[in-house]
Scaffold this motif. Sequence first.
Motif, PDB file in Angstrom:
ATOM      1  N   LYS A  97       0.835  -1.205   0.000  1.00 39.70           N
ATOM      2  CA  LYS A  97       0.000   0.000   0.000  1.00 39.70           C
ATOM      3  C   LYS A  97       0.864   1.246   0.000  1.00 39.70           C
ATOM      4  N   SER A  98       0.258   2.295  -0.478  1.00 39.23           N
ATOM      5  CA  SER A  98       0.997   3.552  -0.528  1.00 39.23           C
ATOM      6  C   SER A  98       0.314   4.541   0.406  1.00 39.23           C
ATOM      7  N   PRO A  99       1.074   5.231   1.204  1.00 40.34           N
ATOM      8  CA  PRO A  99       0.455   6.178   2.119  1.00 40.34           C
ATOM      9  C   PRO A  99      -0.094   7.414   1.405  1.00 40.34           C
ATOM     10  N   MET A 100       0.344   7.611   0.179  1.00 33.22           N
ATOM     11  CA  MET A 100      -0.034   8.853  -0.491  1.00 33.22           C
ATOM     12  C   MET A 100      -1.073   8.595  -1.571  1.00 33.22           C
ATOM     13  N   LYS A 101      -2.001   9.518  -1.660  1.00 33.98           N
ATOM     14  CA  LYS A 101      -2.946   9.469  -2.778  1.00 33.98           C
ATOM     15  C   LYS A 101      -3.229  10.894  -3.216  1.00 33.98           C
ATOM     16  N   ASP A 102      -3.127  11.149  -4.493  1.00 33.69           N
ATOM     17  CA  ASP A 102      -3.372  12.486  -5.030  1.00 33.69           C
ATOM     18  C   ASP A 102      -2.533  13.554  -4.337  1.00 33.69           C
ATOM     19  N   GLY A 103      -1.364  13.173  -3.900  1.00 29.06           N
ATOM     20  CA  GLY A 103      -0.489  14.143  -3.245  1.00 29.06           C
ATOM     21  C   GLY A 103      -0.834  14.402  -1.803  1.00 29.06           C
ATOM     22  N   LEU A 104      -1.774  13.648  -1.259  1.00 36.31           N
ATOM     23  CA  LEU A 104      -2.156  13.847   0.134  1.00 36.31           C
ATOM     24  C   LEU A 104      -1.894  12.570   0.912  1.00 36.31           C
ATOM     25  N   VAL A 105      -1.646  12.746   2.195  1.00 40.70           N
ATOM     26  CA  VAL A 105      -1.404  11.562   3.019  1.00 40.70           C
ATOM     27  C   VAL A 105      -2.731  10.876   3.287  1.00 40.70           C
ATOM     28  N   GLU A 106      -2.756   9.573   3.042  1.00 35.73           N
ATOM     29  CA  GLU A 106      -4.006   8.854   3.228  1.00 35.73           C
ATOM     30  C   GLU A 106      -3.878   7.823   4.346  1.00 35.73           C
ATOM     31  N   ASP A 107      -2.720   7.199   4.398  1.00 34.97           N
ATOM     32  CA  ASP A 107      -2.532   6.134   5.374  1.00 34.97           C
ATOM     33  C   ASP A 107      -1.434   6.564   6.351  1.00 34.97           C
ATOM     34  N   TRP A 108      -1.852   6.976   7.531  1.00 35.10           N
ATOM     35  CA  TRP A 108      -0.879   7.565   8.463  1.00 35.10           C
ATOM     36  C   TRP A 108       0.063   6.536   9.051  1.00 35.10           C
ATOM     37  N   ASP A 109      -0.453   5.327   9.242  1.00 32.70           N
ATOM     38  CA  ASP A 109       0.435   4.286   9.775  1.00 32.70           C
ATOM     39  C   ASP A 109       1.572   4.022   8.800  1.00 32.70           C
ATOM     40  N   ALA A 110       1.186   3.900   7.554  1.00 36.32           N
ATOM     41  CA  ALA A 110       2.209   3.629   6.538  1.00 36.32           C
ATOM     42  C   ALA A 110       3.193   4.797   6.479  1.00 36.32           C
ATOM     43  N   LEU A 111       2.671   6.015   6.587  1.00 33.84           N
ATOM     44  CA  LEU A 111       3.570   7.173   6.518  1.00 33.84           C
ATOM     45  C   LEU A 111       4.568   7.147   7.664  1.00 33.84           C
ATOM     46  N   GLU A 112       4.076   6.771   8.830  1.00 35.24           N
ATOM     47  CA  GLU A 112       4.987   6.685   9.970  1.00 35.24           C
ATOM     48  C   GLU A 112       6.098   5.687   9.695  1.00 35.24           C
ATOM     49  N   GLN A 113       5.702   4.590   9.067  1.00 37.11           N
ATOM     50  CA  GLN A 113       6.711   3.587   8.718  1.00 37.11           C
ATOM     51  C   GLN A 113       7.773   4.190   7.809  1.00 37.11           C
ATOM     52  N   ILE A 114       7.316   5.000   6.913  1.00 34.60           N
ATOM     53  CA  ILE A 114       8.250   5.629   5.976  1.00 34.60           C
ATOM     54  C   ILE A 114       9.194   6.574   6.711  1.00 34.60           C
ATOM     55  N   TRP A 115       8.625   7.371   7.602  1.00 39.38           N
ATOM     56  CA  TRP A 115       9.458   8.308   8.370  1.00 39.38           C
ATOM     57  C   TRP A 115      10.479   7.530   9.189  1.00 39.38           C
ATOM     58  N   ASP A 116       9.975   6.497   9.841  1.00 39.19           N
ATOM     59  CA  ASP A 116      10.874   5.658  10.642  1.00 39.19           C
ATOM     60  C   ASP A 116      12.033   5.156   9.799  1.00 39.19           C
ATOM     61  N   HIS A 117      11.645   4.600   8.668  1.00 48.72           N
ATOM     62  CA  HIS A 117      12.638   4.007   7.805  1.00 48.72           C
ATOM     63  C   HIS A 117      13.656   5.056   7.369  1.00 48.72           C
ATOM     64  N   ALA A 118      13.150   6.218   7.008  1.00 53.10           N
ATOM     65  CA  ALA A 118      14.035   7.262   6.491  1.00 53.10           C
ATOM     66  C   ALA A 118      14.997   7.752   7.572  1.00 53.10           C
ATOM     67  N   PHE A 119      14.476   8.095   8.731  1.00 54.14           N
ATOM     68  CA  PHE A 119      15.327   8.731   9.749  1.00 54.14           C
ATOM     69  C   PHE A 119      16.189   7.725  10.494  1.00 54.14           C
ATOM     70  N   LEU A 120      15.570   6.583  10.817  1.00 55.99           N
ATOM     71  CA  LEU A 120      16.283   5.670  11.696  1.00 55.99           C
ATOM     72  C   LEU A 120      17.085   4.629  10.946  1.00 55.99           C
ATOM     73  N   LYS A 121      16.500   4.145   9.832  1.00 60.93           N
ATOM     74  CA  LYS A 121      17.231   3.082   9.130  1.00 60.93           C
ATOM     75  C   LYS A 121      18.165   3.623   8.074  1.00 60.93           C
ATOM     76  N   ARG A 122      17.718   4.638   7.375  1.00 64.37           N
ATOM     77  CA  ARG A 122      18.537   5.137   6.286  1.00 64.37           C
ATOM     78  C   ARG A 122      19.502   6.224   6.733  1.00 64.37           C
ATOM     79  N   LEU A 123      18.967   7.281   7.293  1.00 61.13           N
ATOM     80  CA  LEU A 123      19.871   8.366   7.729  1.00 61.13           C
ATOM     81  C   LEU A 123      20.545   8.015   9.050  1.00 61.13           C
ATOM     82  N   ARG A 124      19.924   7.155   9.806  1.00 64.06           N
ATOM     83  CA  ARG A 124      20.462   6.711  11.089  1.00 64.06           C
ATOM     84  C   ARG A 124      20.872   7.904  11.938  1.00 64.06           C
ATOM     85  N   CYS A 125      19.934   8.770  12.143  1.00 59.64           N
ATOM     86  CA  CYS A 125      20.268   9.964  12.924  1.00 59.64           C
ATOM     87  C   CYS A 125      19.339  10.070  14.130  1.00 59.64           C
ATOM     88  N   ASP A 126      19.689  10.969  15.000  1.00 58.96           N
ATOM     89  CA  ASP A 126      18.863  11.214  16.171  1.00 58.96           C
ATOM     90  C   ASP A 126      17.959  12.406  15.874  1.00 58.96           C
TER      91      ASP A 126
END
Lengths: 471, 648
Positions: free
Chosen positions: A127-156
């Motif tokens: 599933k995609s959290p985004m639809k028509d440029g708007l956030v639709e699925d907040w759980d999925a979006l959180e997963q994305i943020w998590d992944h970006a900050f913690l797994k990829r950028l690995r920052c605090d």
Amino acid sequence: MGTYGGDEVAALVLSVGHTWTQAGYAGEDTPKSIFPTSVGWVDLPAEADQGDDADNSEDTQMQDVTQDGASASDSNHIGKKDADGGDVAPQPVGAGLVPSKKKVTKRGKYYVGDGEISCWRPDMEIKSPMKDGLVEDWDALEQIWDHAFLKRLRCDPTEHPLIITESAWNTREIREKLTELAFEKYNFPAFFVAKDAVMTAFAAGRPHALVVDSGGDMTSVVPVYDGYVLRKGIMRQSLGGDVLSDQVLQQFKASDVEVTPQYLIAKKSPVVVGQKPNVVLRDRPATPSFHKMMQMRVLHDFKESVCQVAESTYNEQNISTRPQKPYELPDGYNFNFGTERFKVPEIMFNPKEFLKNPTPEQENFVGLPKLIFNSAQSCDIDFRPTLFGNVVLTGGNTLFPGFADRLHWELNSIPHSYKVKLHAPGNTVERKCGSWLGGSIMASLGTFHQLWISRKEYDESGSNIVNKKCV
Amino acid sequence: MATGNDVREIFQLKASDQVRRVQKPERKPDGISRELYGLIGNNVSTVAFNNPTYKPKLNVSKKAVNWTWRPFVNPSRDDDLVLQHWEKTRTDPNEEYRFYKFNKSINLISFSPEEYTSHLKDPDWTMEETSYLWDLCRRFDLRWVVIQDRYEWPPQEADRLALQYYNGNNLVISENAPNVTKKEGEDTPMKDASAAASGSGESFVQATLGGDTSTSTGATNAATATASGSNPPTAAASTSKAVVSNTPAKTRSMEDLKHRYYTISRILTKIRMGDASQAVEKAQLLSSMAYDKNREIERKKNLEILNTRTPEQIEEEEALYLEARRIDQNEKKITRERENLLRLLNTRDIYGPGGPTSAGLAGQVGVAGGGGPGTGIIIPSNSITIPSSSSPSASGAAGGAGGSGHSSANGPLSPSVGKGGAGTATPGGASGAASGTTPKKRKKAPKGSVQADDSAPPTPTTATSGANALKGSSSSNHRRPSNASDGPGGPSSASAILPPPAAKKEKLTPGAYLRSQKMTPIVSTKQQRVQSALVTLGLPFKPAMPTATVMAKWDQVQSNIVTLLDIKKQADKLESDLKVVKMRRGSLGSGSSGSSSSLTGSAASGAGGATGGASLGSSVDGNFGVKREGTGDESGTPGPVKKKKRKD
Ligand SMILES: Nc1ncnc2c1ncn2[C@@H]1O[C@H](COP(=O)(O)OP(=O)(O)O)[C@@H](O)[C@H]1O
Ligand SMILES: [Mg+2]
């Protein structure tokens, strides 16, 4: 340093698009990490966690080489840059925040990142959290943020301000929720939401621009005046790269060609051009959404490597003289594609004629030049020459060879007396990451730092503050 | 002379080998040229050879600047957000944030409610709306494009709050400002298109989305024009239609907003700067706040028209512009050509009938209206058909002639008048006679006076005809046929008192001579063509019986032919010009009927102008019918051009 007005505060820049999520540090010229916005979700009873890992390793080997390569190089890239000791030292992962891979939420499990989601799992929904440029699925979006900050950028997150991009038509409610997420969950010290069109204009070095963004799910035209979006001029329609890929699929179906994604293929042997593939399939029951995604990947790849836009009007005769391009599908079927490869992107310019089997909504699509013209036309007449003189092209879907030439040609053949200047970065990364890049530039400007929404402001005014400070 | 080596010697330095080598180049061996030796010889290379110099190494002795990662606060913010950055280690710990100085905001004249009620009232505006406008102006630093884009009265609650937050110190908008029906949160994804719609009216967005370009360009008010059209609305448009809130928001154009803003600013400035000492400053300020709403609206309307021209219109305009420039540039050339042409036609006189006697004779004949000796010679002229001269263009040149040089054509033809027209002796004939009498005038006088001059020295024998001719030709000077038809009433005194020009006497060759020798020579380049024309006419190259009369006529015929040929050449050129012009006009496609009528119109006037030509034409009838046609055509040529110029 003062001359270019830069003052880097190690801000993070995050741009969640429909197809790709880009994350990195402000002041850099490429996002550190780019991964698909889609997430995988497996609905499972809380304890059924075992055996998954085994599956996983087995499946990863079956990934097609490029995907593996891409994800591997991606993580290498990050590691290297961090080790290089750029302006930010490697950050320890926040204590309380565990990397979200396979993090158990509710009664299921999320999978984020290229390697994870393209790995076959019987029950994994995509599933995609985004639809028509708007956030639709907040759980999925959180997963994305998590992944970006913690797994990829690995920052605090508590140590970096965060700037994110949003679509020009984002709603108040969504931005407030985003603000909440940034301050409540991640504890960012400061936060800002910028319009992606404004950021793209920024990346192109233009205060005024007519930003034409054609991404995966939609194409939008947004006039920007001195860093402000002109809302009345926003024109958009859900005609993007995905529709084009879907049309490719329909074309294949019409000529009785099956598009089999890699995950289903056990063995194949070469066949003569145009012959039925000789392939042994795996028995891998998958969810429709997963199958669709994998199929779309094949189609995207076909489209990106074969399709082309006619430089001036579409003329079947001229086009039939153009060289054909061979392409081989994952199952071994291969063919030389001639006029077909021009017909698909032509949809962007003439949807009425080239879009086959349109849905009722799609019947109303207009060509991109018209969309652009209409957008400019709805702005003040004194501003129109500026807009036409600063048309900025961005988004992956504009990367077809000949796209910019054609658009320029079309814009000039619409009757008006403006001088059209098209800014289309030749660099693929720049074209795909225009808005991220703009955010990166802006967040490293000294004069920008007074605009951040600070933790204190958030505490005082609540999430509503974002609608007051970010316009 | 002291060389470098001498100096070295003085200072007891070792002499430099290198220098010496340069000083004594090897001698050039004999038997080889200096240039060659310079190329191949064992001499100093001409290319300067520089030892590569390397950039000095990084000066490590200089101490590196210390940078520290440290927190800072930005005084532009009213909270104390602490961010961290790298900066050069400071000496002054209280140094201000570097970018603070860029935090500028505009100065807006604000007003109090009392001021509003006493000075600023406007029936179209409430105080709430005015202060809303003020808030927006402040919020967007007078970026009118943005202000107009965001202007929405009554504002949405959230917008209102945001503005208030931003302009904390400003007027408080009265609390009973009506709230907006909808909350953004409930909106469908497509909402923004509708948000836009609510600002400027639904039809506008629909038009801009679904509007057909071709129609939308047509009208100034593109929006309404297309909205009424039958274009299927796009997805966004139809959605926006569905979502659009039903409270019709007040729409204010940018002109409305600016007008209000500047009016108030002007009033406030006037009130606040009552001081006489500030008069200059005040005037300046006021002039900077000048705003003429109607003019702005007018201007934008015109701009819209300008910008919605179709490519054809633009093309036409460009073509016209180019044409105008071309005309400008060619004007001189054209006049010059014209003059050449006139000269050409006048030169005919040079080759005109030989002696005064014959001329006089011819004149007499013409006036007498009898068959006369001329007839015999004229007959061939009836059948003069030079290939392609029948095309109207051939006549074009003739027209040029007709304009001013007609009289010259008259001369030789006048006898035919006598023949064909019998006793009627039209004025044309008269004028023809006139020129017939005075053919010798060779001076290429300015067109106007040519004929007057020509006709001035009438020979005594042709006194009457001279008078007639005088009349005819002088009137033809005026290029009005009606004048010519005045008939031989009263000789124009003006012409009569003209001083007789120094008539060119025919050179008398001493001794006996053959008349055929006296035949006017023809320019060698034209000879062949003249001869072929003679062949067509069934004439020999030389008259068989060169009596004085025959020779005179012969000369006439010959010069006629020459003139005709020249005229034809000219006509061909004009015709092709005309064709080009016509083609261009055709491609412009603008009211071809109009221009064609103008063409005929100018043709008519051309004919009118060419008195002589016209009268000649009518008198000679079939003979030079071609010519007559040409008269119109030639002067017709500049017709459309002139018209275009005017249009421009
Ligand atoms: N080289 C290419 N040629 C044609 N289409 C491309 C190319 N690269 C990417 N695309 C298409 O662009 C779309 C993604 O657009 P992009 O702007 O990168 O992402 P987003 O949807 O997040 O804005 C996809 O549909 C993809 O197929
Ligand atoms: Mg995008």
